[in-house]
Design an enzyme around this catalytic site. Sequence first.
Site, PDB file in Angstrom:
ATOM      1  N   SER A 156      39.222  42.494  38.675  1.00 48.20           N
ATOM      2  CA  SER A 156      38.308  41.901  37.692  1.00 48.20           C
ATOM      3  C   SER A 156      36.851  42.287  37.920  1.00 48.20           C
ATOM      4  O   SER A 156      36.035  42.143  37.020  1.00 48.20           O
ATOM      5  CB  SER A 156      38.473  40.389  37.675  1.00 48.20           C
ATOM      6  OG  SER A 156      38.317  39.863  38.964  1.00 48.20           O
ATOM      7  N   HIS A 211      44.128  40.371  33.627  1.00 45.01           N
ATOM      8  CA  HIS A 211      43.308  41.300  32.835  1.00 45.01           C
ATOM      9  C   HIS A 211      44.125  42.468  32.291  1.00 45.01           C
ATOM     10  O   HIS A 211      43.553  43.437  31.802  1.00 45.01           O
ATOM     11  CB  HIS A 211      42.148  41.839  33.686  1.00 45.01           C
ATOM     12  CG  HIS A 211      41.229  40.761  34.148  1.00 45.01           C
ATOM     13  ND1 HIS A 211      40.192  40.283  33.385  1.00 45.01           N
ATOM     14  CD2 HIS A 211      41.215  40.045  35.305  1.00 45.01           C
ATOM     15  CE1 HIS A 211      39.560  39.329  34.047  1.00 45.01           C
ATOM     16  NE2 HIS A 211      40.161  39.154  35.213  1.00 45.01           N
ATOM     17  N   LYS A 267      42.727  34.532  28.530  1.00 46.34           N
ATOM     18  CA  LYS A 267      42.012  35.774  28.189  1.00 46.34           C
ATOM     19  C   LYS A 267      42.578  36.326  26.865  1.00 46.34           C
ATOM     20  O   LYS A 267      42.222  35.806  25.812  1.00 46.34           O
ATOM     21  CB  LYS A 267      42.092  36.730  29.370  1.00 46.34           C
ATOM     22  CG  LYS A 267      41.504  36.054  30.642  1.00 46.34           C
ATOM     23  CD  LYS A 267      41.401  36.958  31.818  1.00 46.34           C
ATOM     24  CE  LYS A 267      41.171  36.203  33.118  1.00 46.34           C
ATOM     25  NZ  LYS A 267      39.899  35.494  33.222  1.00 46.34           N
TER      26      LYS A 267
HETATM   27  C1  LIG Z   1      42.697  38.043  38.173  1.00 49.06           C
HETATM   28  C2  LIG Z   1      42.668  36.598  37.771  1.00 49.06           C
HETATM   29  N1  LIG Z   1      43.670  35.785  38.154  1.00 49.06           N
HETATM   30  C3  LIG Z   1      43.687  34.488  37.832  1.00 49.06           C
HETATM   31  C4  LIG Z   1      42.661  33.920  37.101  1.00 49.06           C
HETATM   32  C5  LIG Z   1      42.705  32.447  36.796  1.00 49.06           C
HETATM   33  O1  LIG Z   1      43.019  32.231  35.474  1.00 49.06           O
HETATM   34  P1  LIG Z   1      42.628  30.891  34.689  1.00 49.06           P
HETATM   35  O2  LIG Z   1      41.325  31.147  34.008  1.00 49.06           O
HETATM   36  O3  LIG Z   1      43.745  30.713  33.726  1.00 49.06           O
HETATM   37  O4  LIG Z   1      42.561  29.793  35.692  1.00 49.06           O
HETATM   38  C6  LIG Z   1      41.613  34.723  36.661  1.00 49.06           C
HETATM   39  C7  LIG Z   1      40.506  34.123  35.872  1.00 49.06           C
HETATM   40  O5  LIG Z   1      39.393  34.507  35.900  1.00 49.06           O
HETATM   41  C8  LIG Z   1      41.608  36.098  37.012  1.00 49.06           C
HETATM   42  O6  LIG Z   1      40.595  36.901  36.640  1.00 49.06           O
END
Ligand SMILES: Cc1ncc(COP(=O)(O)O)c(C=O)c1O
Length: 399
Positions: free
Chosen positions: A185, A213, A246
């Site tokens: 990310s 993502h 997302k």
């Molecule tokens: C790679 C990754 N995993 C997990 C999450 C967590 O997701 P959530 O927003 O549904 O808690 C995110 C959120 O930013 C993320 O970027």
Amino acid sequence: MDLFDKCKQYERVKILKEMKLFPYFQEIEENNCTEVKIDGRMVIMAGSNNYLGLTKHPEVLAAAHKAMDDFGTSCSGSRFLNGNLVLHRELEEELADFLGVESSLVFTTGFLTNQGIIPTIVNRDECVISDKENHASIVAGTLIARAMASHVKRYANNDMESLKKLLLQLPPAAPKLLVSDGVFSMSGAVVDLPRLVQLAHGHNARVMIDEAHSIGVLGDGGRGVSSHFGMQNGRDVDLVMGTFSKSFASLGGFVAGGKEVVDYIKYNSQALIFSASMPPANVAAARTALRIIRREPERVQRLHDNAGYMRRGFRELGYQIPDDPTPIIPILIGDNMKTFRFCHRLLEEGVFANPVVSPAVPEGKQLIRSFFMATHEKRQLDRVLEVFGLVGREFGLLN
Ligand SMILES: Cc1ncc(COP(=O)(O)O)c(C=O)c1O
């Protein structure tokens, strides 16, 4: 010394606020997806994970409204007891079908999903192997696993030599979970899945990929990172994890894979059992977004067209942009204060993007993280490039 002394002494935010450079917790007064109102002014949103621009799609809105009318605003309990709706099961079945696996299970957020899966599936004397740049929710899951006497090992970001070295040091017979983000990310880079799977299979490791993502972004019709590499969920990737916050225009998380494993997580994960379930409107929004993604794969193509247009545009301006097929585009700034100032100037010129400073990234690697959507119009993308050109020249990053 009092427990709360550290709170009184916490200066970082105060200093940035006094300098009028604090970039976090910006209040959005109106949200039209690609443009938002902040301080009474519309700005272009280049810092959101609403990749397919579905948060205000009429069908998604209508489904969320109907679910609220039918089931109310909350499930008022966990799925284990009173909070399990027919909508949860329907979403799970459609998602499993989309991902080509036997089963899936939805959690209340993506963060809870990672925190819930890892310590449930990795027990005492078993190993979790995690990329050093994995998301904080994976780190949270590994910390709980460690507290329960499993071994946690980390390897350098997307570095398959580092992973190989690590695997060779571990007892060959020990059961292992190898976990990685599908798309990182911070950098927008894609995991080297073919090599990772090959190493895992040679060292008694199961593979879990966080597709936060990459679902709705990579692969055939947005099916994610396995599909991107012509590989298969269920055979090459054992557990697919993802979020609905997302591309799916909602809130919630999921794990998908073989039925026995998903069932085991369902009946044993504390994060699922002891937390209220995903609310009705969110389940319905995610399910409708999934149907739209399946019906209109051209949305994923538009996302790629926009991301490619921006990568080329940034390069033409003179920025060094990595060559990844994702809508996350990092712009290297290289210093904390400069990054905050840069971000502030972008916002003054009408562009919202995210600052990433140390310790989230190493010293010298501070960056502005920009995200693009399928629904950005060309005039908005051109304006973003114009502003990055202007501000980049002001800061001496461009000629
Ligand atoms: C790679 C990754 N995993 C997990 C999450 C967590 O997701 P959530 O927003 O549904 O808690 C995110 C959120 O930013 C993320 O970027």
